[in-house]
Scaffold this motif. Structure first.
Motif, PDB file in Angstrom:
ATOM      1  N   LEU A 380     -28.391  14.004 -19.857  1.00  0.00           N
ATOM      2  CA  LEU A 380     -29.541  13.139 -19.610  1.00  0.00           C
ATOM      3  C   LEU A 380     -29.497  11.912 -20.498  1.00  0.00           C
ATOM      4  O   LEU A 380     -29.862  10.817 -20.078  1.00  0.00           O
ATOM      5  CB  LEU A 380     -30.834  13.936 -19.836  1.00  0.00           C
ATOM      6  CG  LEU A 380     -31.171  15.010 -18.812  1.00  0.00           C
ATOM      7  CD1 LEU A 380     -32.359  15.840 -19.273  1.00  0.00           C
ATOM      8  CD2 LEU A 380     -31.465  14.386 -17.456  1.00  0.00           C
ATOM      9  N   GLY A 381     -29.044  12.115 -21.763  1.00  0.00           N
ATOM     10  CA  GLY A 381     -28.940  10.984 -22.674  1.00  0.00           C
ATOM     11  C   GLY A 381     -27.924   9.959 -22.201  1.00  0.00           C
ATOM     12  O   GLY A 381     -28.152   8.749 -22.295  1.00  0.00           O
ATOM     13  N   LYS A 382     -26.815  10.407 -21.666  1.00  0.00           N
ATOM     14  CA  LYS A 382     -25.787   9.487 -21.169  1.00  0.00           C
ATOM     15  C   LYS A 382     -26.258   8.749 -19.926  1.00  0.00           C
ATOM     16  O   LYS A 382     -25.822   7.624 -19.666  1.00  0.00           O
ATOM     17  CB  LYS A 382     -24.508  10.259 -20.857  1.00  0.00           C
ATOM     18  CG  LYS A 382     -23.791  10.810 -22.079  1.00  0.00           C
ATOM     19  CD  LYS A 382     -22.569  11.642 -21.687  1.00  0.00           C
ATOM     20  CE  LYS A 382     -21.892  12.212 -22.914  1.00  0.00           C
ATOM     21  NZ  LYS A 382     -20.733  13.048 -22.542  1.00  0.00           N
ATOM     22  N   ALA A 383     -27.138   9.398 -19.160  1.00  0.00           N
ATOM     23  CA  ALA A 383     -27.592   8.780 -17.907  1.00  0.00           C
ATOM     24  C   ALA A 383     -28.627   7.686 -18.137  1.00  0.00           C
ATOM     25  O   ALA A 383     -28.924   6.908 -17.236  1.00  0.00           O
ATOM     26  CB  ALA A 383     -28.185   9.870 -16.993  1.00  0.00           C
ATOM     27  N   ARG A 384     -29.187   7.633 -19.352  1.00  0.00           N
ATOM     28  CA  ARG A 384     -30.227   6.620 -19.611  1.00  0.00           C
ATOM     29  C   ARG A 384     -29.619   5.231 -19.732  1.00  0.00           C
ATOM     30  O   ARG A 384     -28.539   5.047 -20.216  1.00  0.00           O
ATOM     31  CB  ARG A 384     -30.983   6.980 -20.900  1.00  0.00           C
ATOM     32  CG  ARG A 384     -31.855   8.229 -20.746  1.00  0.00           C
ATOM     33  CD  ARG A 384     -32.478   8.609 -22.058  1.00  0.00           C
ATOM     34  NE  ARG A 384     -33.275   9.820 -21.928  1.00  0.00           N
ATOM     35  CZ  ARG A 384     -33.801  10.481 -22.951  1.00  0.00           C
ATOM     36  NH1 ARG A 384     -33.618  10.050 -24.178  1.00  0.00           N
ATOM     37  NH2 ARG A 384     -34.513  11.582 -22.753  1.00  0.00           N
TER      38      ARG A 384
END
Length: 384
Positions: A380-384
């Protein structure tokens, strides 16, 4: 190319006397380290040696600041922890006890241990109840993923606060088989000697003496069960072990115990004494009004104890068919106590089944589920 997330486990809130949450963090850290998680553990200086021993392949980060109060720790969590995460650096922070840094800079995984702050609010009055209800709502809203220790807790959080099931990961606790095992005769004798019960057996309770544990009903049930005994002089003592807690109804219940019966408030027992205490008991009782998991039940099962508990929330998820159940009233508990105490065959059957079922709950499995939570949060962090 690195694929697994670098995880910072915040162990700064763990007390010196390891209760359930402390044993959770200790055991999880060891299991994550053993499975190769890219782990850093931030802890208070006094715990650095302990975590270095538990997690020898992980980075241990002692903090210089003394966090002796909840306000001091919360201030540190909101200010210094995010800076530490950037400096190390890490991809995920794991906050293992409800609270989290609000501006972490990286995704946060939060452990929510139970939902009884909502489903049984009368058991959590005052500032403490408001504190944990508030932080549970905040973590469910802001954390990338929340870890819960049982399906029952996940179900309750969805029911009472509309938690998003896609952001919940169930990770059952495990049991430390080195500490919790069928005790030897010498370990049982050591526990009996420590409790000064050498010539008398005991019924064991292990847990914080808080209203949720239903200890006053247990005391009253013990007195009722003893009334059915032919020889009250040899009736086992009731031993209440664990943190003193804040259940104000315990003292009146103790005051009503007849002088020829024995109820001991043993306080915290040394960890090395617990196998002998639990496995050496005639019966382990845990008449809780509701649990997020029920680690003392699992630990008693691993020690080969016959266990009597309730069907509230997660407890059947842990005990299955390997424990005995009663309702939560003193009369119901007394009836079950009498039935089991006067039926050694049934207790032996329960003890054998308990050991087999406890073996299904491992910290290695729990660590794998936590790793799933970290992986999901990092994605999720990478997708931000």
């Amino acid at each position: 190319m690195r694929t697994e997330p670098r995880v910072l486990l915040d162990a700064t809130a763990i007390p010196a006397e390891r209760g359930g949450v402390g044993r959770y963090v200790d055991s999880l850290a060891a299991a994550l380290d053993a499975q190769g998680t890219a782990l850093s553990i931030v802890c208070q200086t006094a715990d650095a040696g302990q975590f270095a021993s538990l997690a020898p392949h992980s980075r241990i980060v002692p903090i210089a600041t003394e966090l002796s109060s909840r306000p001091a720790r919360l201030t540190w969590e909101q200010t210094t922890l995010p800076r530490l995460a950037r400096r190390l650096p890490v991809d995920v922070i794991h906050s293992p006890h409800y609270t989290m840094p609000l501006r972490a800079g990286v995704p946060v995984v939060v452990t929510l241990h139970d939902a009884t702050f909502f489903s049984d609010q009368q058991l959590h009055l005052g500032v403490k109840g408001r504190f944990f209800r508030g932080w549970t709502r905040t973590s469910l809203r802001l954390a990338a993923v929340c870890v819960v220790p049982s399906v029952a807790t996940a179900t309750e959080l969805r029911r009472v606060v509309s938690a998003d099931p896609q952001r919940l990961v169930v990770a059952h606790h495990g049991v430390d088989s080195e500490r919790f095992h069928r005790p030897s005769a010498a370990e049982i004798a050591a526990a009996a000697d420590y409790l000064k019960l050498e010539a008398k057996g005991w019924i064991a309770f292990l847990g914080t003496l808080e209203p949720r544990k239903n200890v006053p009903a247990l005391i009253r049930a013990y007195v009722r069960a003893a009334a059915d005994a032919r020889d009250r002089a040899s009736f086992p003592a009731l031993v209440l072990a664990g943190s003193p807690g804040w259940d104000q109804a315990i003292e009146p219940a103790l005051a009503a115990v007849p002088v020829d019966l024995q109820v001991l408030r043993a306080g915290h027992l040394p960890v090395e004494m617990l196998s002998g205490f639990l496995g050496g008991a005639a019966l382990v009782t845990y008449p809780s009004l509701g649990e997020g998991f029920g680690l003392p039940v699992l630990e008693a099962m691993a020690c080969g104890a016959a266990v009597l508990t309730t069907r509230r929330l997660s407890l059947p998820e842990v005990g299955g068919e390997a424990v005995a159940y009663s309702d939560v009233g003193a009369g119901d508990i007394a009836e079950a106590l009498s039935s089991l105490l006067f039926d050694p065959t049934r207790r032996r059957e329960l003890a054998a089944a308990a050991v087999a079922r406890a073996a299904e709950f491992t910290w290695a499995n729990s660590a794998q589920c936590h790793q799933e939570a970290y992986d999901r949060a990092a994605a999720l962090g990478k997708a931000r």
